[in-house]
Design a protein around this motif. Structure first.
Motif, PDB file in Angstrom:
ATOM      1  N   GLU A  41       0.787  -1.237   0.000  1.00 60.03           N
ATOM      2  CA  GLU A  41       0.000   0.000   0.000  1.00 60.03           C
ATOM      3  C   GLU A  41       0.827   1.300   0.000  1.00 60.03           C
ATOM      4  OE1 GLU A  41      -1.774   1.749   3.047  1.00 60.03           O
ATOM      5  OE2 GLU A  41      -3.266   2.701   1.762  1.00 60.03           O
ATOM      6  N   PRO A  42       1.894   1.411   0.810  1.00 59.22           N
ATOM      7  CA  PRO A  42       2.644   2.680   0.805  1.00 59.22           C
ATOM      8  C   PRO A  42       3.279   2.991  -0.557  1.00 59.22           C
ATOM      9  CG  PRO A  42       3.322   1.283   2.655  1.00 59.22           C
ATOM     10  CD  PRO A  42       2.409   0.460   1.805  1.00 59.22           C
ATOM     11  N   PHE A  43       3.577   1.952  -1.334  1.00 58.40           N
ATOM     12  CA  PHE A  43       4.190   2.184  -2.648  1.00 58.40           C
ATOM     13  C   PHE A  43       3.134   2.659  -3.646  1.00 58.40           C
ATOM     14  CE2 PHE A  43       6.950  -0.674  -0.388  1.00 58.40           C
ATOM     15  CZ  PHE A  43       8.203  -0.134  -0.646  1.00 58.40           C
ATOM     16  N   LEU A  44       1.926   2.061  -3.574  1.00 62.89           N
ATOM     17  CA  LEU A  44       0.858   2.517  -4.464  1.00 62.89           C
ATOM     18  C   LEU A  44       0.488   3.968  -4.150  1.00 62.89           C
ATOM     19  CD1 LEU A  44      -1.540  -0.559  -4.674  1.00 62.89           C
ATOM     20  CD2 LEU A  44       0.269   0.114  -6.236  1.00 62.89           C
ATOM     21  N   ALA A  45       0.632   4.338  -2.877  1.00 66.37           N
ATOM     22  CA  ALA A  45       0.263   5.696  -2.474  1.00 66.37           C
ATOM     23  C   ALA A  45       1.383   6.697  -2.736  1.00 66.37           C
ATOM     24  CB  ALA A  45      -0.106   5.702  -0.990  1.00 66.37           C
ATOM     25  N   SER A  46       2.577   6.208  -3.097  1.00 68.68           N
ATOM     26  CA  SER A  46       3.714   7.106  -3.277  1.00 68.68           C
ATOM     27  C   SER A  46       3.703   7.690  -4.689  1.00 68.68           C
ATOM     28  CB  SER A  46       5.017   6.340  -3.048  1.00 68.68           C
ATOM     29  OG  SER A  46       6.108   7.132  -3.447  1.00 68.68           O
ATOM     30  N   PRO A  47       3.658   9.020  -4.823  1.00 65.04           N
ATOM     31  CA  PRO A  47       3.550   9.613  -6.150  1.00 65.04           C
ATOM     32  C   PRO A  47       4.793   9.359  -7.007  1.00 65.04           C
ATOM     33  CG  PRO A  47       3.891  11.304  -4.462  1.00 65.04           C
ATOM     34  CD  PRO A  47       3.697  10.008  -3.746  1.00 65.04           C
ATOM     35  N   GLY A  48       5.928   9.014  -6.395  1.00 67.76           N
ATOM     36  CA  GLY A  48       7.154   8.812  -7.171  1.00 67.76           C
ATOM     37  C   GLY A  48       7.256   7.457  -7.824  1.00 67.76           C
ATOM     38  N   ILE A  49       6.293   6.555  -7.550  1.00 69.09           N
ATOM     39  CA  ILE A  49       6.440   5.172  -8.014  1.00 69.09           C
ATOM     40  C   ILE A  49       5.357   4.843  -9.028  1.00 69.09           C
ATOM     41  CG2 ILE A  49       6.310   2.763  -7.244  1.00 69.09           C
ATOM     42  CD1 ILE A  49       7.640   3.929  -4.620  1.00 69.09           C
ATOM     43  N   SER A  50       5.787   4.423 -10.223  1.00 69.26           N
ATOM     44  CA  SER A  50       4.827   4.281 -11.310  1.00 69.26           C
ATOM     45  C   SER A  50       4.393   2.842 -11.534  1.00 69.26           C
ATOM     46  CB  SER A  50       5.413   4.845 -12.602  1.00 69.26           C
ATOM     47  OG  SER A  50       6.648   4.221 -12.885  1.00 69.26           O
ATOM     48  N   GLU A  51       5.156   1.867 -11.079  1.00 72.65           N
ATOM     49  CA  GLU A  51       4.718   0.480 -11.263  1.00 72.65           C
ATOM     50  C   GLU A  51       5.241  -0.386 -10.138  1.00 72.65           C
ATOM     51  OE1 GLU A  51       6.506  -1.000 -14.971  1.00 72.65           O
ATOM     52  OE2 GLU A  51       7.679   0.820 -14.833  1.00 72.65           O
ATOM     53  N   LEU A  52       4.555  -1.502  -9.948  1.00 68.14           N
ATOM     54  CA  LEU A  52       4.892  -2.361  -8.817  1.00 68.14           C
ATOM     55  C   LEU A  52       4.709  -3.801  -9.247  1.00 68.14           C
ATOM     56  CD1 LEU A  52       3.902  -1.743  -5.175  1.00 68.14           C
ATOM     57  CD2 LEU A  52       3.460  -3.980  -6.164  1.00 68.14           C
ATOM     58  N   VAL A  53       5.698  -4.621  -8.935  1.00 69.85           N
ATOM     59  CA  VAL A  53       5.590  -6.037  -9.268  1.00 69.85           C
ATOM     60  C   VAL A  53       5.917  -6.850  -8.014  1.00 69.85           C
ATOM     61  CG1 VAL A  53       7.940  -6.065 -10.211  1.00 69.85           C
ATOM     62  CG2 VAL A  53       6.345  -7.866 -10.832  1.00 69.85           C
ATOM     63  N   VAL A  54       5.143  -7.919  -7.808  1.00 62.64           N
ATOM     64  CA  VAL A  54       5.304  -8.754  -6.621  1.00 62.64           C
ATOM     65  C   VAL A  54       5.812 -10.120  -7.058  1.00 62.64           C
ATOM     66  CG1 VAL A  54       4.170  -9.669  -4.565  1.00 62.64           C
ATOM     67  CG2 VAL A  54       3.339  -7.542  -5.591  1.00 62.64           C
ATOM     68  N   ALA A  55       6.853 -10.609  -6.379  1.00 59.68           N
ATOM     69  CA  ALA A  55       7.341 -11.975  -6.623  1.00 59.68           C
ATOM     70  C   ALA A  55       6.693 -12.888  -5.598  1.00 59.68           C
ATOM     71  CB  ALA A  55       8.860 -12.033  -6.506  1.00 59.68           C
ATOM     72  N   ILE A  56       5.978 -13.923  -6.087  1.00 59.22           N
ATOM     73  CA  ILE A  56       5.260 -14.817  -5.161  1.00 59.22           C
ATOM     74  C   ILE A  56       5.642 -16.272  -5.415  1.00 59.22           C
ATOM     75  CG2 ILE A  56       3.295 -13.219  -5.102  1.00 59.22           C
ATOM     76  CD1 ILE A  56       1.721 -15.335  -6.763  1.00 59.22           C
ATOM     77  N   HIS A  57       5.403 -17.107  -4.424  1.00 57.70           N
ATOM     78  CA  HIS A  57       5.579 -18.547  -4.596  1.00 57.70           C
ATOM     79  C   HIS A  57       4.428 -19.063  -5.459  1.00 57.70           C
ATOM     80  CE1 HIS A  57       5.885 -22.815  -3.700  1.00 57.70           C
ATOM     81  NE2 HIS A  57       7.103 -22.567  -3.225  1.00 57.70           N
ATOM     82  N   PRO A  58       4.721 -19.901  -6.451  1.00 57.92           N
ATOM     83  CA  PRO A  58       3.646 -20.367  -7.343  1.00 57.92           C
ATOM     84  C   PRO A  58       2.480 -21.021  -6.593  1.00 57.92           C
ATOM     85  CG  PRO A  58       5.793 -20.965  -8.224  1.00 57.92           C
ATOM     86  CD  PRO A  58       6.045 -20.389  -6.859  1.00 57.92           C
TER      87      PRO A  58
END
Ligand code: MG
Length: 397
Positions: A41-58
């Motif tokens: 959530e803090p990254f989605l709310a940060s105006p400086g960050i345009s994309e976000l990718v999550v690495a998850i266990h399959p």
């Protein structure tokens, strides 16, 4: 402006924080919200960050979908056998359209303050990388073996820091460092270690105690306690205050709380000069930390000339609704010598409640004179004060 991406590493099995039946800690609920969602959530709310990718266990795809429902995210990337391999997979996924900068964050740090994101990003203006870090408060002892153990040495804690995340880097050199380490079969526990080995200029900046990593069941209890103290993503009960004053001028009525009250003067203003709705609008905006009525409806804008102030209040209510918030209570005090407010208070409460779509029992309107003192006492205008109490749920509830 530099393009910045965020990578959230959520592929670990991390079951030390509970029984294996609870599943990986990043999908467990913290204050009713999955740890991973709080970490994102803090990254989605940060105006400086345009994309976000999550690495998850399959194996976690279903849990991931539930934890991130409704969030605007690109598809997750599969994690690897180690943390480093998971980060590398995410960096490779970004490499097709490479950002200038990347932040790498542990999913197990759900209470990250936005100030830490700002500090590591600011450091990238002058350095290849930045790591949030905390000084060590305890004296360090080196043991000879497992405890109880004779002390082998007391280690100076001077110049020693604990590294946290998000760690920020210029994207291209970090990706190169990861590729080289993978090719050479080297594994590190954080990205800064690879960047340091590659000779990059990585600095430490001030971290935050709340950015703690949740590892054990005790960490969960501590994080819950921090949340209960209002630390973490903005949620909970908040109060806002609003004040407004308008001057009397020629007229035959005033509008207060959306109710037209015949009077031998009117109130001057760009809109209908409804001090009650203006004060209440500011109170709700204040509870949301969304500025004030002048920011949303500039007096310089001709569209609002003579506008009914219910538009302003309805706008504040829509901002509250957009965050799934609720108005718990609003209390307004009108300050004037004349006209008499009491005969109209019930109608004002009903009008305000209907604009806000709440029960009139949640709205209070009362009035006082100022004992003929000051500008209000001299009958130069009308003032209103308002307090609004709102509840903002955590993002997913
Ligand atoms: Mg006003």
């Amino acid at each position: 402006m530099a393009r910045t991406a965020a990578v959230i590493v959520a592929a670990g099995r991390g079951e030390r924080a509970g029984s294996p039946a609870d599943g990986p800690k990043q999908y467990r609920l913290l204050g009713g919200v999955p740890v991973l969602r709080r970490a994102i959530e803090p990254f989605l709310a940060s105006p400086g960050i345009s994309e976000l990718v999550v690495a998850i266990h399959p194996a976690d795809e279903e849990a991931y979908r539930r934890a991130t429902a409704g969030l605007a995210l690109r598809p997750p990337v599969p994690g690897g056998a180690s943390r480093q391999a998971s980060v590398r997979n995410a960096l490779e996924a970004l490499a097709a359209d490479p950002p200038d900068h990347v932040l790498v964050h542990d999913a197990a740090r759900p209470l990250l303050p936005p100030s830490v994101i700002a500090r590591v990003l600011a450091a990238l203006a002058e350095h290849d990388g930045a790591v949030p870090a905390l000084a060590l408060p305890d004296t360090l002892k080196q043991a000879g073996g497992s405890l109880p153990s004779r002390i082998a040495a007391t280690v100076s804690r001077e110049a020693l820091y604990r590294a946290q995340t998000p760690q920020a880097f210029r994207f291209a050199p970090l990706l190169a460092a990861h590729r080289r380490a993978a090719a050479e079969g080297r594994d590190a526990t954080d990205d800064a270690a690879l960047a340091e080995e590659a000779g990059l200029d990585v600095v430490l900046v001030e971290g935050a105690a709340e950015a703690m990593k949740i590892t054990t069941a005790e960490d969960f209890l501590l994080a819950e306690a921090l949340l209960g103290r209002g630390i973490g993503p903005a949620s909970g009960t908040r109060t806002g205050l609003g004040v407004d004053v308008h001057r009397f001028g020629p007229g035959t009525a005033v509008v207060l709380g959306g109710v037209r009250i015949p009077h031998d003067e009117g109130l001057l203003g760009h809109s209908d000069a409804d001090v009650v709705l203006h004060a209440l609008t500011d109170a709700i905006l204040g509870a949301l930390a969304e500025g004030d009525i002048g920011v949303h409806f500039p007096p310089s804008d001709e569209r609002w000339r003579g506008a009914p102030s219910r538009l302003f209040l309805a706008h504040a209510a829509s901002l509250l609704a957009a965050r799934s918030g609720r108005l718990l209570h609003a209390d307004v005090t009108v300050l004037c010598e004349r006209p008499r407010i009491a005969p109209h208070a019930a109608a004002m409460r009903e009008t305000i409640a209907s604009i806000l779509a709440v029960d009139a029992g949640r709205v209070s309107v009362k009035a006082t004179t100022t004992e003929r003192l000051g500008f209000l006492g001299r009958g130069e205008g009308i003032a209103a004060q308002a307090v609004a109490t709102v509840y903002l749920p955590a993002p997913s509830s």
